[in-house]
Design a protein around this motif. Structure first.
Motif, PDB file in Angstrom:
ATOM      1  N   PHE A  27       7.186  -2.948   1.854  1.00  0.00           N
ATOM      2  CA  PHE A  27       6.633  -1.762   1.464  1.00  0.00           C
ATOM      3  C   PHE A  27       5.556  -1.317   2.202  1.00  0.00           C
ATOM      4  CE2 PHE A  27       8.711  -3.027  -2.554  1.00  0.00           C
ATOM      5  CZ  PHE A  27       8.882  -2.016  -3.255  1.00  0.00           C
ATOM      6  N   ILE A  28       5.632  -0.064   2.781  1.00  0.00           N
ATOM      7  CA  ILE A  28       4.404   0.397   3.444  1.00  0.00           C
ATOM      8  C   ILE A  28       3.912   1.581   2.576  1.00  0.00           C
ATOM      9  CG2 ILE A  28       3.928   1.886   5.516  1.00  0.00           C
ATOM     10  CD1 ILE A  28       5.984   0.553   7.012  1.00  0.00           C
ATOM     11  N   ILE A  29       2.378   1.336   2.116  1.00  0.00           N
ATOM     12  CA  ILE A  29       1.749   2.050   1.309  1.00  0.00           C
ATOM     13  C   ILE A  29       0.649   2.456   1.682  1.00  0.00           C
ATOM     14  CG2 ILE A  29       1.187   2.039  -1.237  1.00  0.00           C
ATOM     15  CD1 ILE A  29       3.097   0.283  -2.045  1.00  0.00           C
ATOM     16  N   ALA A  30       0.237   3.844   1.472  1.00  0.00           N
ATOM     17  CA  ALA A  30      -1.056   4.067   2.499  1.00  0.00           C
ATOM     18  C   ALA A  30      -2.314   3.949   1.658  1.00  0.00           C
ATOM     19  CB  ALA A  30      -0.842   5.671   2.459  1.00  0.00           C
ATOM     20  N   MET A  31      -2.134   4.084   0.286  1.00  0.00           N
ATOM     21  CA  MET A  31      -3.838   3.962  -0.512  1.00  0.00           C
ATOM     22  C   MET A  31      -3.578   2.628  -1.343  1.00  0.00           C
ATOM     23  SD  MET A  31      -4.001   7.981  -1.507  1.00  0.00           S
ATOM     24  CE  MET A  31      -5.953   7.603  -1.991  1.00  0.00           C
ATOM     25  N   LYS A  32      -4.802   2.040  -1.451  1.00  0.00           N
ATOM     26  CA  LYS A  32      -4.827   0.834  -2.319  1.00  0.00           C
ATOM     27  C   LYS A  32      -4.337   1.396  -3.755  1.00  0.00           C
ATOM     28  CE  LYS A  32      -8.283  -2.718  -3.750  1.00  0.00           C
ATOM     29  NZ  LYS A  32      -9.640  -3.144  -3.852  1.00  0.00           N
ATOM     30  N   THR A  33      -4.928   2.309  -4.179  1.00  0.00           N
ATOM     31  CA  THR A  33      -4.424   2.819  -5.685  1.00  0.00           C
ATOM     32  C   THR A  33      -2.974   2.798  -5.930  1.00  0.00           C
ATOM     33  OG1 THR A  33      -6.516   4.112  -5.958  1.00  0.00           O
ATOM     34  CG2 THR A  33      -4.983   4.457  -7.596  1.00  0.00           C
ATOM     35  N   GLU A  34      -2.278   3.317  -5.008  1.00  0.00           N
ATOM     36  CA  GLU A  34      -0.862   3.428  -5.036  1.00  0.00           C
ATOM     37  C   GLU A  34       0.043   1.770  -4.866  1.00  0.00           C
ATOM     38  OE1 GLU A  34      -0.303   7.597  -2.568  1.00  0.00           O
ATOM     39  OE2 GLU A  34      -0.204   5.867  -1.770  1.00  0.00           O
ATOM     40  N   ALA A  35      -0.779   0.948  -4.217  1.00  0.00           N
ATOM     41  CA  ALA A  35      -0.208  -0.275  -3.630  1.00  0.00           C
ATOM     42  C   ALA A  35      -0.684  -1.485  -4.959  1.00  0.00           C
ATOM     43  CB  ALA A  35      -1.039  -0.832  -2.597  1.00  0.00           C
ATOM     44  N   SER A  36      -1.807  -1.148  -5.659  1.00  0.00           N
ATOM     45  CA  SER A  36      -2.177  -2.246  -6.535  1.00  0.00           C
ATOM     46  C   SER A  36      -1.333  -2.461  -7.639  1.00  0.00           C
ATOM     47  CB  SER A  36      -3.595  -1.925  -7.024  1.00  0.00           C
ATOM     48  OG  SER A  36      -4.716  -1.725  -6.136  1.00  0.00           O
ATOM     49  N   PRO A  37      -0.662  -1.544  -8.212  1.00  0.00           N
ATOM     50  CA  PRO A  37       0.072  -1.999  -9.507  1.00  0.00           C
ATOM     51  C   PRO A  37       1.281  -2.661  -9.077  1.00  0.00           C
ATOM     52  CG  PRO A  37      -0.644   0.490  -9.538  1.00  0.00           C
ATOM     53  CD  PRO A  37      -0.981  -0.068  -8.155  1.00  0.00           C
ATOM     54  N   LEU A  38       1.907  -2.495  -7.929  1.00  0.00           N
ATOM     55  CA  LEU A  38       3.045  -3.365  -7.417  1.00  0.00           C
ATOM     56  C   LEU A  38       2.745  -4.633  -6.874  1.00  0.00           C
ATOM     57  CD1 LEU A  38       5.050  -0.620  -5.527  1.00  0.00           C
ATOM     58  CD2 LEU A  38       5.851  -1.627  -7.605  1.00  0.00           C
ATOM     59  N   VAL A  39       1.509  -4.638  -6.581  1.00  0.00           N
ATOM     60  CA  VAL A  39       1.107  -5.901  -5.974  1.00  0.00           C
ATOM     61  C   VAL A  39       0.724  -6.969  -7.382  1.00  0.00           C
ATOM     62  CG1 VAL A  39      -0.949  -7.296  -5.169  1.00  0.00           C
ATOM     63  CG2 VAL A  39      -0.351  -5.082  -3.974  1.00  0.00           C
ATOM     64  N   GLU A  40       0.425  -6.269  -8.420  1.00  0.00           N
ATOM     65  CA  GLU A  40       0.236  -7.012  -9.719  1.00  0.00           C
ATOM     66  C   GLU A  40       1.842  -7.279 -10.316  1.00  0.00           C
ATOM     67  OE1 GLU A  40      -1.549  -6.500 -13.871  1.00  0.00           O
ATOM     68  OE2 GLU A  40      -2.268  -5.205 -12.327  1.00  0.00           O
ATOM     69  N   LYS A  41       2.551  -6.308 -10.305  1.00  0.00           N
ATOM     70  CA  LYS A  41       3.731  -6.190 -11.052  1.00  0.00           C
ATOM     71  C   LYS A  41       4.725  -7.506 -10.429  1.00  0.00           C
ATOM     72  CE  LYS A  41       5.928  -3.695 -12.879  1.00  0.00           C
ATOM     73  NZ  LYS A  41       6.341  -3.436 -14.435  1.00  0.00           N
ATOM     74  N   PHE A  42       4.579  -7.583  -8.949  1.00  0.00           N
ATOM     75  CA  PHE A  42       5.403  -8.497  -8.061  1.00  0.00           C
ATOM     76  C   PHE A  42       4.710 -10.075  -7.911  1.00  0.00           C
ATOM     77  CE2 PHE A  42       7.555  -4.638  -6.180  1.00  0.00           C
ATOM     78  CZ  PHE A  42       8.362  -4.645  -6.850  1.00  0.00           C
TER      79      PHE A  42
END
Length: 263
Positions: A27-42
């Protein structure tokens, strides 16, 4: 993912697609706010031993989800100003380095976008981009004008679209959050439903390095609406990121165990 091809070239390309299950997704994601939920989910872990060049602020989270090796990479915070390193320059550099270091079977560029109500977009909608182009690289010279627009096609995923009932639209990319009249004209020419600040840069590098890529984008603001873009974006960012998280999880669940030709 490339400009349109004739039938013979498309046939050759289809035959070259590896007939093995996808195992490595980046996954290439620009903003931490966008990335954080997926980091937690996976349930991913931030990697302290970076595969990236020394001194860059880029961040990588990695882990195993079902049968997939998942990496989420982000350009991190600007070293001087401390804000998310959004835009095409950071996105292109990060995409290049990630492909070189991580050798993904598939790239997913996930993030938030502005949408156009004239094309049917609503806040919270999640789109899978079919075509990606630039709207702010104006080079009014024959052939260079086409290079500036730089249209690319995302990896074909008809089964994914059908199974998950995702919305499809064209994505236009530029380095400004707002939209000046010149950009508006180019976006209309691109027939875009949504606009962002990274997609076309990711698409260019992925195409250059022959790496399949898809583009999953959630609408935070209505560009042709009656509210300031920056205000609407900030107001809706957290809620829309949750919608993006749900869509991205469904996409990954669908991908698990399949090869590219089954998408």
């Amino acid at each position: 993912m490339a400009p349109p091809q004739d039938g013979k070239e498309a046939e050759v390309k289809e035959e070259s697609v590896p007939q093995r299950p996808i195992s490595n997704v980046v996954f290439i994601i620009a903003m931490k706010t966008e990335a954080s939920p997926l980091v937690e989910k996976f349930q991913l872990t931030e990697e302290s031993n970076s595969v990236f060049p020394k001194g860059v602020p880029w961040v990588r989270y990695s882990g195993k989800y079902k049968d997939l090796n998942i990496n989420i990479v982000s350009p991190g915070k600007d070293i001087v100003l401390g804000v998310d390193s959004v835009g095409t320059v950071s996105a292109s550099l990060l995409t290049y380095a990630s492909i070189q270091a991580l050798q993904p079977d598939l790239i997913i560029n996930a993030g938030t976008v502005g949408g156009f109500k004239a094309k049917g977009a609503c806040i919270g909608d999640v789109y899978l981009a079919s075509d990606i182009a630039f709207h702010d690289r104006r080079i009014p010279v024959p052939v260079f004008d086409l290079y500036g627009v730089g249209t690319r096609q995302a990896c074909s995923t008809p089964n994914l679209v059908m199974e998950l009932n995702l919305k499809i639209g064209k994505l236009s990319t530029g380095d400004s959050l707002d939209m000046c009249p010149h950009d508006e004209t180019a976006i209309i020419a691109n027939d875009a439903t949504v606009k962002d600040m990274e997609g076309a840069a990711v698409a260019y590098v992925a195409d250059l390095l022959k790496t399949p890529a898809i583009f999953l984008k959630a609408v935070t603001d209505i560009v042709d609406g009656d509210r300031p873009t920056s205000e609407e974006f900030l107001e809706n960012l957290v809620a829309v990121t949750a919608a993006l998280d749900q869509a991205a999880t469904r996409v990954v669940d669908f991908i698990n165990g399949k090869n590219l030709s089954e998408l």
